[in-house]
Design a protein around this motif. Structure first.
Motif, PDB file in Angstrom:
ATOM      1  N   TYR A 275      20.903 -19.743 -64.067  1.00 30.22           N
ATOM      2  CA  TYR A 275      19.786 -19.446 -62.909  1.00 30.22           C
ATOM      3  C   TYR A 275      19.918 -18.086 -63.251  1.00 30.22           C
ATOM      4  O   TYR A 275      20.728 -17.009 -62.636  1.00 30.22           O
ATOM      5  CB  TYR A 275      20.494 -19.736 -61.606  1.00 30.22           C
ATOM      6  CG  TYR A 275      19.574 -19.198 -60.493  1.00 30.22           C
ATOM      7  CD1 TYR A 275      18.170 -18.860 -60.866  1.00 30.22           C
ATOM      8  CD2 TYR A 275      20.001 -18.831 -59.063  1.00 30.22           C
ATOM      9  CE1 TYR A 275      17.517 -18.266 -59.682  1.00 30.22           C
ATOM     10  CE2 TYR A 275      19.342 -18.368 -58.121  1.00 30.22           C
ATOM     11  CZ  TYR A 275      17.984 -18.086 -58.344  1.00 30.22           C
ATOM     12  OH  TYR A 275      17.125 -17.582 -57.414  1.00 30.22           O
ATOM     13  N   ALA A 276      18.790 -17.313 -63.944  1.00 28.24           N
ATOM     14  CA  ALA A 276      18.921 -16.204 -64.569  1.00 28.24           C
ATOM     15  C   ALA A 276      18.756 -15.040 -63.506  1.00 28.24           C
ATOM     16  O   ALA A 276      19.281 -13.950 -63.487  1.00 28.24           O
ATOM     17  CB  ALA A 276      17.549 -16.045 -65.588  1.00 28.24           C
ATOM     18  N   GLY A 277      17.943 -15.179 -62.595  1.00 24.62           N
ATOM     19  CA  GLY A 277      17.712 -14.106 -61.434  1.00 24.62           C
ATOM     20  C   GLY A 277      18.903 -14.296 -60.516  1.00 24.62           C
ATOM     21  O   GLY A 277      19.221 -13.242 -59.932  1.00 24.62           O
ATOM     22  N   SER A 278      19.582 -15.548 -60.287  1.00 27.51           N
ATOM     23  CA  SER A 278      20.855 -15.454 -59.517  1.00 27.51           C
ATOM     24  C   SER A 278      20.536 -14.963 -58.182  1.00 27.51           C
ATOM     25  O   SER A 278      19.586 -15.126 -57.633  1.00 27.51           O
ATOM     26  CB  SER A 278      21.959 -14.700 -60.170  1.00 27.51           C
ATOM     27  OG  SER A 278      22.381 -15.402 -61.451  1.00 27.51           O
ATOM     28  N   MET A 279      21.635 -14.395 -57.528  1.00 23.22           N
ATOM     29  CA  MET A 279      21.533 -14.156 -55.988  1.00 23.22           C
ATOM     30  C   MET A 279      20.681 -12.963 -55.744  1.00 23.22           C
ATOM     31  O   MET A 279      20.041 -13.010 -54.765  1.00 23.22           O
ATOM     32  CB  MET A 279      23.131 -13.705 -55.639  1.00 23.22           C
ATOM     33  CG  MET A 279      24.145 -14.890 -55.548  1.00 23.22           C
ATOM     34  SD  MET A 279      23.540 -16.483 -54.891  1.00 23.22           S
ATOM     35  CE  MET A 279      23.175 -15.751 -53.036  1.00 23.22           C
ATOM     36  N   VAL A 280      20.260 -12.000 -56.551  1.00 21.02           N
ATOM     37  CA  VAL A 280      19.272 -11.001 -56.259  1.00 21.02           C
ATOM     38  C   VAL A 280      18.042 -11.827 -56.175  1.00 21.02           C
ATOM     39  O   VAL A 280      17.243 -11.671 -55.145  1.00 21.02           O
ATOM     40  CB  VAL A 280      19.280 -10.140 -57.421  1.00 21.02           C
ATOM     41  CG1 VAL A 280      17.958  -9.269 -57.269  1.00 21.02           C
ATOM     42  CG2 VAL A 280      20.431  -9.166 -57.578  1.00 21.02           C
ATOM     43  N   ASP A 281      17.734 -12.742 -57.054  1.00 17.66           N
ATOM     44  CA  ASP A 281      16.379 -13.267 -56.785  1.00 17.66           C
ATOM     45  C   ASP A 281      16.340 -14.444 -55.771  1.00 17.66           C
ATOM     46  O   ASP A 281      15.381 -14.217 -54.850  1.00 17.66           O
ATOM     47  CB  ASP A 281      16.271 -14.309 -58.124  1.00 17.66           C
ATOM     48  CG  ASP A 281      14.997 -14.986 -58.014  1.00 17.66           C
ATOM     49  OD1 ASP A 281      13.758 -14.361 -58.114  1.00 17.66           O
ATOM     50  OD2 ASP A 281      15.007 -16.359 -57.946  1.00 17.66           O
ATOM     51  N   TRP A 282      17.622 -15.053 -55.647  1.00 18.20           N
ATOM     52  CA  TRP A 282      17.602 -15.798 -54.494  1.00 18.20           C
ATOM     53  C   TRP A 282      17.467 -15.263 -53.191  1.00 18.20           C
ATOM     54  O   TRP A 282      16.562 -15.562 -52.046  1.00 18.20           O
ATOM     55  CB  TRP A 282      18.951 -16.595 -54.304  1.00 18.20           C
ATOM     56  CG  TRP A 282      19.068 -17.811 -53.372  1.00 18.20           C
ATOM     57  CD1 TRP A 282      19.805 -17.617 -52.187  1.00 18.20           C
ATOM     58  CD2 TRP A 282      18.736 -19.280 -53.424  1.00 18.20           C
ATOM     59  NE1 TRP A 282      19.727 -19.042 -51.524  1.00 18.20           N
ATOM     60  CE2 TRP A 282      19.071 -19.944 -52.396  1.00 18.20           C
ATOM     61  CE3 TRP A 282      18.121 -19.906 -54.596  1.00 18.20           C
ATOM     62  CZ2 TRP A 282      18.815 -21.255 -51.994  1.00 18.20           C
ATOM     63  CZ3 TRP A 282      17.889 -21.169 -54.381  1.00 18.20           C
ATOM     64  CH2 TRP A 282      18.298 -22.155 -53.154  1.00 18.20           C
ATOM     65  N   SER A 283      18.126 -14.086 -52.793  1.00 25.24           N
ATOM     66  CA  SER A 283      17.922 -13.379 -51.516  1.00 25.24           C
ATOM     67  C   SER A 283      16.814 -12.644 -51.499  1.00 25.24           C
ATOM     68  O   SER A 283      16.379 -12.291 -50.060  1.00 25.24           O
ATOM     69  CB  SER A 283      19.275 -12.374 -51.547  1.00 25.24           C
ATOM     70  OG  SER A 283      18.942 -11.191 -52.293  1.00 25.24           O
ATOM     71  N   GLN A 284      15.880 -12.433 -52.596  1.00 23.47           N
ATOM     72  CA  GLN A 284      14.814 -11.728 -52.402  1.00 23.47           C
ATOM     73  C   GLN A 284      13.579 -12.790 -51.982  1.00 23.47           C
ATOM     74  O   GLN A 284      12.187 -12.526 -52.251  1.00 23.47           O
ATOM     75  CB  GLN A 284      14.444 -10.885 -53.559  1.00 23.47           C
ATOM     76  CG  GLN A 284      15.228  -9.748 -53.913  1.00 23.47           C
ATOM     77  CD  GLN A 284      14.965  -9.208 -55.027  1.00 23.47           C
ATOM     78  OE1 GLN A 284      13.881  -9.623 -55.646  1.00 23.47           O
ATOM     79  NE2 GLN A 284      15.526  -7.915 -55.192  1.00 23.47           N
TER      80      GLN A 284
END
Length: 312
Positions: A275-284
């Motif tokens: 999951y390339a974007g990981s938690m930054v992507d998830w939380s955004q």
């Protein structure tokens, strides 16, 4: 499905005995430098590269392989990656060897992320110099301060999306309980005691397990263990012979790339994704998505204050 993939992977392995080793020692790389198919890709900053590098190595700093500051784990646009690999003279016949400083286990994540990106682009002959430039210099091997150049290739890559999970795909997979979610971050991040500066909320994905990226290294070094040891560690952490796909994530797909590399390339699991974007992507995400280990509002304000001060 998983069993079928495993069988296919075993068949592919038996018919590709001469494929590049995922990890090379300094001496193994030294013995292959005369091969015209070798492309040593030094991903350190230009100043470090200019001071000394492996003879013939090409410089492509890690930042070029990453997304914007707001979401650094995001995969750059295909046209940008195409321009980058063409400038390195890469073709499907190339054997690309990724090299970084070797300063730490975190530094290894950069090489693993670039390796994953090259595999995403369809390249198959790939290696990482285990221990990076630190190991190369410790071995007393030749260095150069002369920049290297190579003729631009006309390689036109396409993305292999089998190695990647998007936010939307992950939501569907979590809802269906169809994946093992592996958080590669140190425990403080997993437990919601801190967050990445670009993440909106501390915490982790629901149902995730914490397997820190640092697990896979020889004690006191920045060198990854061999395949036999990696398989033993995967077994101990319930990550070997799993019937489900494994999704590796972290803050921005950097530490997670190490877990992906070890489980995919050393342990040999054919169904590991990043999951390339990981938690930054998830939380955004525009709407709040399910998370675990999220601290209360007061604790979040304390974390925000600490991050603010650390950025001064």
């Amino acid at each position: 499905m998983k069993k079928t993939l495993t069988a296919l992977a075993a068949l592919a392995f038996s018919s590709a005995a001469l494929a590049a080793q995922p990890l090379l020692t300094p001496n193994e790389l030294q013995n292959q430098l005369s091969d015209s198919s070798i492309r040593v890709i030094d991903i350190r900053d230009p100043k470090s590269y200019a001071a000394n590098h492996i003879p013939g190595a090409l410089n492509a700093p890690y930042g070029k392989w990453r997304g914007p500051a707001t979401n650094p784990g995001e995969l750059p646009a295909l046209n940008k990656l195409t321009e980058l690999v063409q400038g390195l003279g890469l073709t499907p016949e190339s054997h690309a060897v990724v090299v970084s400083s070797g300063a730490s286990d975190t530094d290894f994540g950069a090489t693993a992320r670039v390796y994953w990106t090259l595999k995403m682009l369809g390249l198959t002959e790939l290696s990482i110099l285990n221990g990076g430039m630190k190991a190369w210099q410790t071995a007393g091997l030749a260095l150069s301060d002369k920049p290297s150049t190579v003729a631009k290739s006309d390689f036109q890559p396409s993305l292999n999306n089998d190695l990647l999970v998007t936010r939307e795909q992950l939501i569907a997979s979590v809802d269906a309980d169809g994946a093992i979610l592996v958080d590669a971050r140190p425990a403080d991040f997993f437990e919601g005691k801190t967050r990445h500066g670009a993440a909106k909320v501390p915490g982790t994905l629901e149902k995730a397990v914490n397997v820190e990226h640092s697990l896979w290294f020889k004690p006191g070094t920045s060198q990854v263990v061999d395949a036999t040891q990696a398989k033993a560690l995967a077994q101990k952490n319930n990550l070997a012979d799993q019937p489900k796909e494994i999704v590796s994530f972290c803050n921005t797909g950097h530490w997670a790339a190490t877990n992906w590399f070890v489980l995919s390339e050393l342990v040999g699991d054919p169904d590991v994704k990043l999951y390339a974007g990981s938690m930054v992507d998830w939380s955004q995400a525009p709407g709040a998505l399910p998370m675990a280990n999220v601290p209360n509002r007061f604790q979040q304000l304390v974390i925000d204050t600490k991050i603010w001060f650390s950025n001064l």
